[in-house]
Write a protein that holds these residues in place. Structure first.
Motif, PDB file in Angstrom:
ATOM      1  N   GLU A 101       0.815  -1.214   0.000  1.00 58.59           N
ATOM      2  CA  GLU A 101       0.000   0.000   0.000  1.00 58.59           C
ATOM      3  C   GLU A 101       0.846   1.261   0.000  1.00 58.59           C
ATOM      4  N   GLU A 102       1.823   1.307   0.902  1.00 58.77           N
ATOM      5  CA  GLU A 102       2.558   2.553   1.075  1.00 58.77           C
ATOM      6  C   GLU A 102       3.334   2.930  -0.189  1.00 58.77           C
ATOM      7  N   LEU A 125       0.826   4.189  -2.714  1.00 56.92           N
ATOM      8  CA  LEU A 125       0.322   5.512  -2.332  1.00 56.92           C
ATOM      9  C   LEU A 125       1.385   6.575  -2.627  1.00 56.92           C
ATOM     10  N   LYS A 142       1.050   9.746  -5.139  1.00 53.98           N
ATOM     11  CA  LYS A 142       1.303  11.124  -4.715  1.00 53.98           C
ATOM     12  C   LYS A 142       2.370  11.768  -5.589  1.00 53.98           C
ATOM     13  N   ARG A 185       0.629  12.928  -8.558  1.00 58.41           N
ATOM     14  CA  ARG A 185      -0.140  14.116  -8.251  1.00 58.41           C
ATOM     15  C   ARG A 185       0.694  15.364  -8.306  1.00 58.41           C
ATOM     16  N   LYS A 200       1.118  16.742 -11.597  1.00 57.52           N
ATOM     17  CA  LYS A 200      -0.071  17.377 -12.128  1.00 57.52           C
ATOM     18  C   LYS A 200      -0.161  18.835 -11.700  1.00 57.52           C
ATOM     19  N   GLU A 241      -6.916  15.588   1.532  1.00 56.27           N
ATOM     20  CA  GLU A 241      -5.809  14.630   1.479  1.00 56.27           C
ATOM     21  C   GLU A 241      -5.968  13.489   2.481  1.00 56.27           C
ATOM     22  N   PHE A 258      -8.613  11.172   1.310  1.00 52.94           N
ATOM     23  CA  PHE A 258      -8.102  10.408   0.168  1.00 52.94           C
ATOM     24  C   PHE A 258      -7.226   9.255   0.652  1.00 52.94           C
ATOM     25  N   ASP A 259      -6.300   9.572   1.564  1.00 55.54           N
ATOM     26  CA  ASP A 259      -5.404   8.535   2.089  1.00 55.54           C
ATOM     27  C   ASP A 259      -6.182   7.415   2.766  1.00 55.54           C
ATOM     28  N   PHE A 312      -7.965   5.410   0.252  1.00 55.55           N
ATOM     29  CA  PHE A 312      -7.006   4.545  -0.434  1.00 55.55           C
ATOM     30  C   PHE A 312      -6.725   3.303   0.408  1.00 55.55           C
ATOM     31  N   ARG A 313      -6.412   3.517   1.676  1.00 56.78           N
ATOM     32  CA  ARG A 313      -6.052   2.382   2.543  1.00 56.78           C
ATOM     33  C   ARG A 313      -7.227   1.421   2.689  1.00 56.78           C
ATOM     34  N   TRP A 336      -8.202  11.191  -7.951  1.00 56.73           N
ATOM     35  CA  TRP A 336      -7.687  12.428  -7.358  1.00 56.73           C
ATOM     36  C   TRP A 336      -7.888  13.615  -8.298  1.00 56.73           C
ATOM     37  N   GLN A 337      -7.569  13.377  -9.575  1.00 53.35           N
ATOM     38  CA  GLN A 337      -7.688  14.476 -10.537  1.00 53.35           C
ATOM     39  C   GLN A 337      -9.127  14.954 -10.666  1.00 53.35           C
TER      40      GLN A 337
END
Lengths: 304, 169
Positions: free
Chosen positions: A52-53, A56, A60, A63, A66, B10, B13-14, B17-18, B50-51
């Motif tokens: 996961e990390e 993630l 990011k 991102r 972007k 954020e 979102f995190d 995600f998890r 996210w976008q």
């Protein structure tokens, strides 16, 4: 059998939704034991590994890109341009100074993913330390490593990893550095890296490994791995001195070995998992025919 | 009264995600059988989420995510079989298991995992989501866009087929 006529029978059995009569009949049938065994077996299936990390961190990183690419509102453009000119002066001034160092530490059994200022990625294994200067990074991509780290480097200027034994230099690639006590190992998974130790230099390309240790001559060998195993929850070693394995076990599980450290010159090839101490000790010590005993919480005594 | 929850936050979102990334990866892997592609699709679909975070309501974020991930995966060529890993039997008292027993166990596990991978796609997906990811039927039904009854039938069929494949061991 009943389950052939009724098209949700087994499904309802799984959900405990059979009537008493149905259930008793089923449990008495020859098939019942087979299905039970089958379910027990499927309970042991693991869901596919997923870091996961790491994912993630990648998301990011994407991102960030972007945000940079967004076009600023026109009205702001001139103001921003003016500010940039002003800021640039300060920036250039500060860039000359290395700034304060960033220190990343991992504890026992811990791993950390760090996104470096240029988007390169560093993943630190347990009980490791990396130091770098974020402010100076744009000018000089250099960091100091103790322990073990995996690097995925963005293309650009030279990237250097310093250890007490030697320096690893690359241009955009993926590689693993293991610097444990006297043992030093560099594995290159992609691209090209240069290992310098004093006057000697070794060039590694994808799939090559360099290793050197206390009683080990410097050697370059083949090791076809795309990513080191410790990123997926186990540590793998090929022809590595026993002392290094013991150190790696200690770092992973926060344990201590007592008793005589045996077979100093023997090499070990194999891997151990990060999530089960019993199994880890067993897979390391059994092939070596070493006896050991777990004493209390954190001590493992090696026996003759 | 605070603002409604937003996926643009954020922290939201995190945690979103998890909560969802791992299951989504398993789902795509069980469905399409290509692990690397599954991971790529997970990554890409979260980037897109996210976008577009401002356009997606928090309540619909999950179905948005799955829709994108499935779209990304569909276009790829279908890969081989799913390869399944399993826990080796935890043995606390080592001597109680003879080598023959261990070998038989291993053979059986191989048989079971092979039989599961060769199930038809729908059955495999439903079976693994329920047995390995422990997702209840209504949730699987929601992901697959079919009724709970259909999931029950698929589970029943999958079990029948596995039983037949594995035979009497």
């Amino acid at each position: 059998m009943k389950s052939e006529k009724d098209d949700t029978f087994l499904s309802r059995w799984l959900q405990n939704q059979l009537s008493d009569k149905e259930r008793k009949e089923f449990e008495a049938s020859a098939d019942f034991a087979h299905y039970q065994k089958l379910l027990k077996a499927t309970d042991r299936i693991k869901s596919p590994a997923f870091d996961e990390e790491v994912t993630l961190a990648r998301i990011k990183a994407g991102r960030g890109a972007k945000v940079v690419s967004m076009s600023p509102n026109r009205l702001w453009t001139y103001g921003i341009a003016a500010s940039i000119v002003l800021l640039l002066g300060f920036f250039l001034l500060f860039q000359q100074l290395p700034g304060s160092p960033e220190k990343v530490l991992t504890g026992f059994g811990e791993q950390k993913t760090i996104l470096l200022p240029d988007g390169s990625e560093m993943i630190l294994n347990a009980k490791s330390q990396a130091v770098y200067y974020p402010k100076r990074w744009a000018k000089k991509r250099k960091l100091n490593l103790e322990g073990e780290g995996f690097f995925s480097v963005e293309k650009g200027a030279t990237f250097e990893v310093e250890t007490t034994q030697g320096v690893v230099t690359v241009l955009g690639t993926m590689f693993n550095v293991r610097s444990i006590n006297d043992y030093f190992e560099v594995t290159c998974s992609e691209g090209k890296v240069r290992v310098s130790m004093g006057k000697e230099e070794y060039i590694l390309t994808s799939g090559m490994k360099f290793s050197v240790g206390k009683n080990l001559k410097a050697e370059v060998s083949n090791e076809a791995v795309s990513k080191p195993a410790w990123l997926s929850g186990k540590s793998t070693f090929t022809s590595v001195p026993i002392a290094v394995i013991l150190e790696a076990l200690q770092n992973q599980y926060n344990i201590e070995f007592t008793g005589k450290i045996p077979l100093e010159n023997q090499l070990f090839t194999g891997s151990f998992p990060h999530d089960n101490l019993q199994v880890a000790l067993q897979v390391v010590f059994e092939p070596l025919q070493l006896r050991y005993q777990i004493k209390g919480d954190r001590t493992v005594e090696l026996q003759d | 009264m605070g603002d409604p929850r937003s996926i643009c936050d954020e922290q939201e979102f995190d945690s979103f995600f998890r909560q969802h990334a791992r299951k989504l990866k398993s789902y795509l892997y069980y469905k399409y059988g290509d692990e690397e592609a599954a991971e790529d699709a997970v990554q890409e679909s979260f980037v897109r989420l996210w976008q577009n975070c401002a356009k997606v309501a928090f309540e619909t974020a999950k179905s948005y995510l799955y829709k994108i991930a499935i779209n990304l995966s569909i276009s790829r060529k279908r890969a081989e079989k799913v390869r399944l890993d399993y826990e080796t039997q935890p043995h606390t008292e080592m001597d109680s298991q003879s080598p023959e027993f261990v070998l038989l166990e291993k053979e059986y596990m191989e048989k079971v995992t092979n039989a599961i991978s060769s199930l038809p796609e729908k059955q495999r997906e439903v079976f693994l989501m329920n047995r390995v990811e422990k997702l209840p039927y209504p949730q699987i039904a929601e992901l697959s866009g079919v009724s709970v009854k259909a999931i029950e039938k698929l589970m029943h069929k999958a079990l029948l087929k596995l039983r037949k494949e594995i035979g009497d061991v």
